[in-house]
Design a protein around this motif. Structure first.
Motif, short mmCIF file in Angstrom:
data_model
loop_
_atom_site.label_atom_id
_atom_site.label_comp_id
_atom_site.label_asym_id
_atom_site.label_seq_id
_atom_site.Cartn_x
_atom_site.Cartn_y
_atom_site.Cartn_z
N TYR A 126 0.82 -1.21 0.00
CA TYR A 126 0.00 0.00 0.00
C TYR A 126 0.86 1.25 0.00
N ASP A 127 0.25 2.32 -0.51
CA ASP A 127 0.89 3.63 -0.47
C ASP A 127 -0.11 4.67 0.04
N VAL A 128 0.41 5.85 0.34
CA VAL A 128 -0.41 6.93 0.90
C VAL A 128 -0.11 8.21 0.14
N LEU A 129 -1.17 8.89 -0.30
CA LEU A 129 -1.01 10.19 -0.95
C LEU A 129 -1.74 11.25 -0.14
N PRO A 130 -1.12 12.42 0.06
CA PRO A 130 -1.71 13.43 0.93
C PRO A 130 -2.89 14.15 0.30
N GLY A 131 -3.70 14.74 1.17
CA GLY A 131 -4.82 15.55 0.73
C GLY A 131 -4.80 16.90 1.42
N ILE A 132 -5.70 17.78 1.03
CA ILE A 132 -5.82 19.08 1.66
C ILE A 132 -6.51 18.89 3.01
N SER A 133 -5.91 19.41 4.08
CA SER A 133 -6.44 19.18 5.42
C SER A 133 -7.39 20.29 5.84
N ALA A 134 -8.25 19.98 6.81
CA ALA A 134 -9.20 20.96 7.33
C ALA A 134 -8.50 22.19 7.92
N PRO A 135 -7.40 22.07 8.70
CA PRO A 135 -6.73 23.28 9.18
C PRO A 135 -6.24 24.18 8.05
N GLN A 136 -5.78 23.59 6.95
CA GLN A 136 -5.36 24.41 5.81
C GLN A 136 -6.53 25.21 5.25
N VAL A 137 -7.67 24.53 5.06
CA VAL A 137 -8.84 25.20 4.49
C VAL A 137 -9.36 26.25 5.45
N LEU A 138 -9.33 25.97 6.75
CA LEU A 138 -9.77 26.94 7.75
C LEU A 138 -8.94 28.21 7.68
N ALA A 139 -7.61 28.05 7.64
CA ALA A 139 -6.73 29.22 7.59
C ALA A 139 -6.96 30.03 6.33
N ALA A 140 -7.12 29.36 5.20
CA ALA A 140 -7.34 30.07 3.95
C ALA A 140 -8.68 30.80 3.96
N ALA A 141 -9.71 30.14 4.47
CA ALA A 141 -11.05 30.74 4.47
C ALA A 141 -11.09 32.00 5.32
N HIS A 142 -10.35 32.00 6.45
CA HIS A 142 -10.34 33.16 7.33
C HIS A 142 -9.19 34.13 7.02
N ARG A 143 -8.34 33.76 6.04
CA ARG A 143 -7.20 34.60 5.66
C ARG A 143 -6.29 34.87 6.85
N ILE A 144 -5.91 33.79 7.52
CA ILE A 144 -5.05 33.90 8.70
C ILE A 144 -3.89 32.92 8.59
#
Length: 243
Positions: A126-144
């Motif tokens: 098996y292998d693992v590929l990363p995804g966009i995380s909730a903390p990333q989206v939170l920071a972008a949405a609030h521009r912080i």
């Protein structure tokens, strides 16, 4: 047999080119079905269908969610039940299977642990590929930025929030919130978001004492509109308070 663990962010709009290409190499997606009208399973179907890949739903084993006395043991038992359920599918179908993970597989998700368990029972790679995380989206949405200059951010869960604050943490990103426990933190600042990156996204920011009722109302509204709610927030102590 091969298993691909793919981070898919908060839905089809967050599937990276790398993950999309990997999904197209798979024969099917194995997905937990928590109910007959599981809205999150529907989102996984939309992601898989965009790549022409079949979804194989697996009834999710029951889990004790009422704050059991031995939480790690309860979770471990649930994981073992999932391993057994997924093992039967993989034995029957073989080929290349995918698991689609909300956000990123490295943050508060046990798919890697479960597939580790499967690898002890089956001859799989098996292998693992990363995804966009909730903390990333939170920071972008609030521009912080998640942390002040030269300071850390502490990642934790709603279950462990009070313990983390008692230990001196003053800048926390909090995930997996069964409910909000913010009493006594009126002067702290909060940047909150639910169902980030989706059509039912909701955002609130301000002093906890001023916006807590707005957040609680938003959680109810989002759950009603989407059928589910996943929220995350950044919580920061008043300026001048040190750990």
């Amino acid at each position: 047999m091969k298993v691909r663990i793919l981070g898919v962010g908060m839905g089809p709009q967050h599937v990276t080119a790398e993950v999309g290409a990997a999904l197209r190499t798979c024969d099917y997606v194995v997905a937990a079905a928590k109910s007959a009208d599981d809205d999150l399973l529907a989102v996984r179907r939309a992601i898989a269908e965009a790549s022409g890949v079949e979804v194989v739903p697996v009834p999710d084993p029951e889990r004790d969610r009422d704050d059991p006395a031995d939480y790690p043991r309860a979770v471990a038992a649930w994981h073992q039940a999932r391993v057994a359920a997924y093992e039967s599918v993989l034995r029957e179908r073989g080929g290349t299977a995918a698991f689609l993970v909300w956000g990123d597989p490295s943050l508060y998700d046990s798919t890697i642990r479960i597939v580790d368990g499967l690898s002890e029972r089956l001859p799989i790679d098996y292998d693992v590929l990363p995804g966009i995380s909730a903390p990333q989206v939170l920071a972008a949405a609030h521009r912080i930025v998640l942390h002040p200059v030269g300071r850390p951010v502490h990642l934790t869960t709603g279950r462990r929030l009070r313990q983390s604050i008692a230990a001196g943490q003053t800048n926390l990103c909090v995930m997996l919130n069964a409910h909000l426990d913010l009493a006594g933190l009126d002067d702290w600042s909060i940047w909150w978001g639910a169902n980030l990156g989706t059509d039912t996204q909701s955002l609130v920011a301000g002093r906890v004492g001023e916006v807590l009722e707005e957040i609680e109302a938003a959680r109810i509204r989002v759950r009603r509109e989407a059928g589910w709610v996943m929220d995350v927030y950044l919580l920061r102590a008043p300026t001048g308070r040190s750990s």
